[in-house]
Design a protein around this motif. Sequence first.
Motif, PDB file in Angstrom:
ATOM      1  N   LEU A 132      36.385  31.435  56.246  1.00  0.00           N
ATOM      2  CA  LEU A 132      37.556  31.545  55.361  1.00  0.00           C
ATOM      3  C   LEU A 132      37.293  32.423  54.145  1.00  0.00           C
ATOM      4  O   LEU A 132      38.021  32.347  53.154  1.00  0.00           O
ATOM      5  CB  LEU A 132      38.040  30.162  54.906  1.00  0.00           C
ATOM      6  CG  LEU A 132      38.342  29.147  56.020  1.00  0.00           C
ATOM      7  CD1 LEU A 132      38.879  27.856  55.420  1.00  0.00           C
ATOM      8  CD2 LEU A 132      39.328  29.725  57.024  1.00  0.00           C
ATOM      9  N   ARG A 133      36.268  33.265  54.215  1.00  0.00           N
ATOM     10  CA  ARG A 133      35.963  34.193  53.134  1.00  0.00           C
ATOM     11  C   ARG A 133      36.692  35.506  53.360  1.00  0.00           C
ATOM     12  O   ARG A 133      36.719  36.029  54.477  1.00  0.00           O
ATOM     13  CB  ARG A 133      34.450  34.451  53.048  1.00  0.00           C
ATOM     14  CG  ARG A 133      33.627  33.183  52.899  1.00  0.00           C
ATOM     15  CD  ARG A 133      33.797  32.562  51.532  1.00  0.00           C
ATOM     16  NE  ARG A 133      33.042  31.315  51.408  1.00  0.00           N
ATOM     17  CZ  ARG A 133      32.990  30.584  50.304  1.00  0.00           C
ATOM     18  NH1 ARG A 133      33.654  30.974  49.235  1.00  0.00           N
ATOM     19  NH2 ARG A 133      32.301  29.466  50.269  1.00  0.00           N
ATOM     20  N   ASN A 134      37.254  36.073  52.299  1.00  0.00           N
ATOM     21  CA  ASN A 134      38.011  37.306  52.402  1.00  0.00           C
ATOM     22  C   ASN A 134      37.123  38.466  52.846  1.00  0.00           C
ATOM     23  O   ASN A 134      35.978  38.596  52.411  1.00  0.00           O
ATOM     24  CB  ASN A 134      38.650  37.638  51.051  1.00  0.00           C
ATOM     25  CG  ASN A 134      39.363  38.969  51.071  1.00  0.00           C
ATOM     26  OD1 ASN A 134      40.334  39.132  51.797  1.00  0.00           O
ATOM     27  ND2 ASN A 134      38.876  39.922  50.293  1.00  0.00           N
ATOM     28  N   LEU A 135      37.671  39.327  53.731  1.00  0.00           N
ATOM     29  CA  LEU A 135      36.911  40.445  54.266  1.00  0.00           C
ATOM     30  C   LEU A 135      37.291  41.787  53.667  1.00  0.00           C
ATOM     31  O   LEU A 135      36.457  42.679  53.534  1.00  0.00           O
ATOM     32  CB  LEU A 135      37.116  40.531  55.792  1.00  0.00           C
ATOM     33  CG  LEU A 135      36.467  39.450  56.643  1.00  0.00           C
ATOM     34  CD1 LEU A 135      36.935  39.590  58.083  1.00  0.00           C
ATOM     35  CD2 LEU A 135      34.955  39.531  56.564  1.00  0.00           C
ATOM     36  N   PHE A 136      38.570  41.978  53.338  1.00  0.00           N
ATOM     37  CA  PHE A 136      39.067  43.302  52.988  1.00  0.00           C
ATOM     38  C   PHE A 136      39.765  43.290  51.643  1.00  0.00           C
ATOM     39  O   PHE A 136      39.851  42.271  50.972  1.00  0.00           O
ATOM     40  CB  PHE A 136      39.995  43.816  54.090  1.00  0.00           C
ATOM     41  CG  PHE A 136      39.333  43.854  55.439  1.00  0.00           C
ATOM     42  CD1 PHE A 136      38.355  44.780  55.717  1.00  0.00           C
ATOM     43  CD2 PHE A 136      39.679  42.947  56.427  1.00  0.00           C
ATOM     44  CE1 PHE A 136      37.731  44.814  56.959  1.00  0.00           C
ATOM     45  CE2 PHE A 136      39.070  42.963  57.664  1.00  0.00           C
ATOM     46  CZ  PHE A 136      38.088  43.903  57.931  1.00  0.00           C
ATOM     47  N   GLN A 137      40.317  44.454  51.286  1.00  0.00           N
ATOM     48  CA  GLN A 137      40.868  44.625  49.946  1.00  0.00           C
ATOM     49  C   GLN A 137      42.048  43.679  49.711  1.00  0.00           C
ATOM     50  O   GLN A 137      42.885  43.461  50.582  1.00  0.00           O
ATOM     51  CB  GLN A 137      41.297  46.069  49.730  1.00  0.00           C
ATOM     52  CG  GLN A 137      42.387  46.569  50.647  1.00  0.00           C
ATOM     53  CD  GLN A 137      42.593  48.051  50.513  1.00  0.00           C
ATOM     54  OE1 GLN A 137      42.590  48.752  51.507  1.00  0.00           O
ATOM     55  NE2 GLN A 137      42.781  48.563  49.310  1.00  0.00           N
ATOM     56  N   ILE A 138      42.065  43.116  48.517  1.00  0.00           N
ATOM     57  CA  ILE A 138      43.116  42.176  48.152  1.00  0.00           C
ATOM     58  C   ILE A 138      43.540  42.448  46.709  1.00  0.00           C
ATOM     59  O   ILE A 138      42.887  43.148  45.963  1.00  0.00           O
ATOM     60  CB  ILE A 138      42.665  40.705  48.282  1.00  0.00           C
ATOM     61  CG1 ILE A 138      41.402  40.450  47.443  1.00  0.00           C
ATOM     62  CG2 ILE A 138      42.472  40.316  49.724  1.00  0.00           C
ATOM     63  CD1 ILE A 138      41.025  38.991  47.365  1.00  0.00           C
ATOM     64  N   HIS A 139      44.668  41.888  46.361  1.00  0.00           N
ATOM     65  CA  HIS A 139      45.210  41.946  45.018  1.00  0.00           C
ATOM     66  C   HIS A 139      46.011  40.670  44.868  1.00  0.00           C
ATOM     67  O   HIS A 139      46.243  39.939  45.831  1.00  0.00           O
ATOM     68  CB  HIS A 139      46.083  43.191  44.840  1.00  0.00           C
ATOM     69  CG  HIS A 139      46.564  43.401  43.437  1.00  0.00           C
ATOM     70  ND1 HIS A 139      47.744  42.844  42.981  1.00  0.00           N
ATOM     71  CD2 HIS A 139      46.044  44.088  42.398  1.00  0.00           C
ATOM     72  CE1 HIS A 139      47.912  43.186  41.717  1.00  0.00           C
ATOM     73  NE2 HIS A 139      46.897  43.943  41.335  1.00  0.00           N
ATOM     74  N   SER A 140      46.463  40.370  43.672  1.00  0.00           N
ATOM     75  CA  SER A 140      47.264  39.162  43.483  1.00  0.00           C
ATOM     76  C   SER A 140      48.540  39.199  44.317  1.00  0.00           C
ATOM     77  O   SER A 140      49.116  38.157  44.624  1.00  0.00           O
ATOM     78  CB  SER A 140      47.625  38.998  42.000  1.00  0.00           C
ATOM     79  OG  SER A 140      48.340  40.124  41.531  1.00  0.00           O
ATOM     80  N   ASP A 141      48.976  40.397  44.731  1.00  0.00           N
ATOM     81  CA  ASP A 141      50.178  40.515  45.552  1.00  0.00           C
ATOM     82  C   ASP A 141      49.915  40.213  47.026  1.00  0.00           C
ATOM     83  O   ASP A 141      50.857  40.084  47.798  1.00  0.00           O
ATOM     84  CB  ASP A 141      50.766  41.915  45.416  1.00  0.00           C
ATOM     85  CG  ASP A 141      51.253  42.192  44.000  1.00  0.00           C
ATOM     86  OD1 ASP A 141      51.984  41.350  43.460  1.00  0.00           O
ATOM     87  OD2 ASP A 141      50.869  43.223  43.429  1.00  0.00           O
ATOM     88  N   VAL A 142      48.651  40.147  47.437  1.00  0.00           N
ATOM     89  CA  VAL A 142      48.323  39.761  48.810  1.00  0.00           C
ATOM     90  C   VAL A 142      48.310  38.237  48.845  1.00  0.00           C
ATOM     91  O   VAL A 142      47.356  37.599  48.420  1.00  0.00           O
ATOM     92  CB  VAL A 142      46.961  40.340  49.245  1.00  0.00           C
ATOM     93  CG1 VAL A 142      46.664  39.964  50.691  1.00  0.00           C
ATOM     94  CG2 VAL A 142      46.944  41.849  49.071  1.00  0.00           C
ATOM     95  N   GLN A 143      49.372  37.658  49.369  1.00  0.00           N
ATOM     96  CA  GLN A 143      49.560  36.212  49.272  1.00  0.00           C
ATOM     97  C   GLN A 143      49.031  35.441  50.467  1.00  0.00           C
ATOM     98  O   GLN A 143      48.725  34.261  50.352  1.00  0.00           O
ATOM     99  CB  GLN A 143      51.054  35.897  49.101  1.00  0.00           C
ATOM    100  CG  GLN A 143      51.634  36.428  47.800  1.00  0.00           C
ATOM    101  CD  GLN A 143      53.125  36.197  47.722  1.00  0.00           C
ATOM    102  OE1 GLN A 143      53.884  36.631  48.579  1.00  0.00           O
ATOM    103  NE2 GLN A 143      53.550  35.486  46.705  1.00  0.00           N
ATOM    104  N   LEU A 144      48.950  36.082  51.640  1.00  0.00           N
ATOM    105  CA  LEU A 144      48.567  35.380  52.863  1.00  0.00           C
ATOM    106  C   LEU A 144      47.398  36.083  53.538  1.00  0.00           C
ATOM    107  O   LEU A 144      47.212  37.292  53.396  1.00  0.00           O
ATOM    108  CB  LEU A 144      49.749  35.315  53.836  1.00  0.00           C
ATOM    109  CG  LEU A 144      50.983  34.533  53.366  1.00  0.00           C
ATOM    110  CD1 LEU A 144      52.096  34.650  54.390  1.00  0.00           C
ATOM    111  CD2 LEU A 144      50.639  33.064  53.108  1.00  0.00           C
TER     112      LEU A 144
END
Length: 554
Positions: free
Chosen positions: A421-433
């Motif tokens: 459940l660890r994030n793999l790729f680019q995210i921002h606060s707008d990436v909700q799911l």
Amino acid sequence: MKVNKIQLHATLAQLAFLSKVDKVFGSNIHAPTNNVGTWEKGSSSYFLMMHPTNKLSEEEERDFIRELTTKMWPYLLPPKSQALYRIKSERLGLLGIVLDIVNNVNSFGEMNAVCNGPLRKKFTALLRSQDFPSGGKKPPQSFMTSEANYEEDPPSPPTLKSNRKLKRSMWKRVDEGQDPNIEKQSGLTEDLLRLSWPPGVAWDYIERHKVFWNWKGAGQGTVIFVVDSGCDSRNPEFRSTKFRDWIFAGPSPLEEPRDDYYGPHDPDKAASRKFHGTGVTSKAVGLSTGVAQNAEVVIVNVLTGGTRGSQPGAGVWYMNLDALVKMHEYIEKHKLSGRCVINISTAHADLRNHRATTNLLWYAALTKQVLDSIVDRLDCYLIVAAGNERPKTPITSYPQKLIPRMNQDRVALVGAHDASLRNLFQIHSDVQLSALGDRIPLAKGYSMADEPKFEQQNSIPILHLDSPAGIASAEPSRSVREAAPIVAGLVANLISIGKENPLRYLKAVSKTPPDADSPRIVWNGIYPDQWPITLRPPQPAPPKEERKNEKKDN
């Protein structure tokens, strides 16, 4: 008076074309096929972007096209009657024009000079398809959708508690305690099993029982649009898939159902063959790998198998804009409002690839105009993959940067995580799911020129993007591109069971990630008390203090 026959012939041909100028090029779902006999190898395509807000009336458009054609006539690629293509929606109006020009007749500067004067007031930029566009008139602040207030967080979704109460009021029980609206599915893969993992239940319990619960008739009555490189429907994963239609983008597409190479293709290096759309489609509707197997699917092919649209410049822009416009017209024509989910797992343009962003923002404004109409007026849901860059890399691509400025009940920007459940790729606060994006089994695609050899592992076709054509790798894919169609399939399933505000509900019931700054984890929304009683996990023992109090009371 002596008549120059060649000049007379050219003049008559021009008049014949102008008499038919009222024809709406590009208004059909399938544009005309390729024309044999053109000088295509010695030509360039120019993309003329119209102003996003100054919609022309039919009369103004007719006069504009007439004047543009008259000035461009000496430069148009034969046959000249098919060298001008309109990107147009009946409701949204004329959004762009593609002109095929004989390459050795003029320069880019000459083309701009031809279009100066009164014509210039009608459009924002004239771009050569193979160039990275830059410069141009600066758009007003209202169009700066990528920059304004980008650091603000999106509004919080509804609470889980209120949605749980609403769901329970809809349940219909059967004798053994199973909700009649769900069913057990076999032949599952681990990524699907994880979609059936509700909060509060240990993963080892799910893994031990290996039961994948899904909604009955998953996706029934919905339509998923996959905007990508196409799909190789010959794969056994699609033997029961309901292919509703195919939409081909651009002025002269090859109207053959297929999956095009995604990215540069080197025929001497088989590893460069990438059949992106086949894998994406399989995660949405595939028989063994998909989430919403009963949904209909429309393949929106944004590549043509040729040079048009395959170069990283304005050609990609007009191909993708045309694809969105044709999809918009298709949804409206077939009255599909309220039951459509659109998946985009590619990027149309990137701020990092352009010397200046002015023309890109004009293009973004046109794209947003079409997407807003699809989402808000046609009542559709839009799911977009965030991107495959490193986690801390800013999101600079389009349409990804448009999503935060759209109706958040109907759009979602999707990230990907691994099994922990660890994030793999680019995210921002707008990436909700976020959905699982690591070691995902996908359907494999082949060139139409190749004989397909679909190898299977546990009856599930596997794809690795860089596999040589004709060979199925045992190594699954790792990318955010397949996370988006998983979410698209979940939304389609919730629509099919009559869930009101399905995407808002999915955001609300999503699970809390282990890292505070990561997107929330999606699952299918089927709780343990909807399972048969015999399969429900045991209730956890009460804390020691609570047991002591019980003994005292007794």
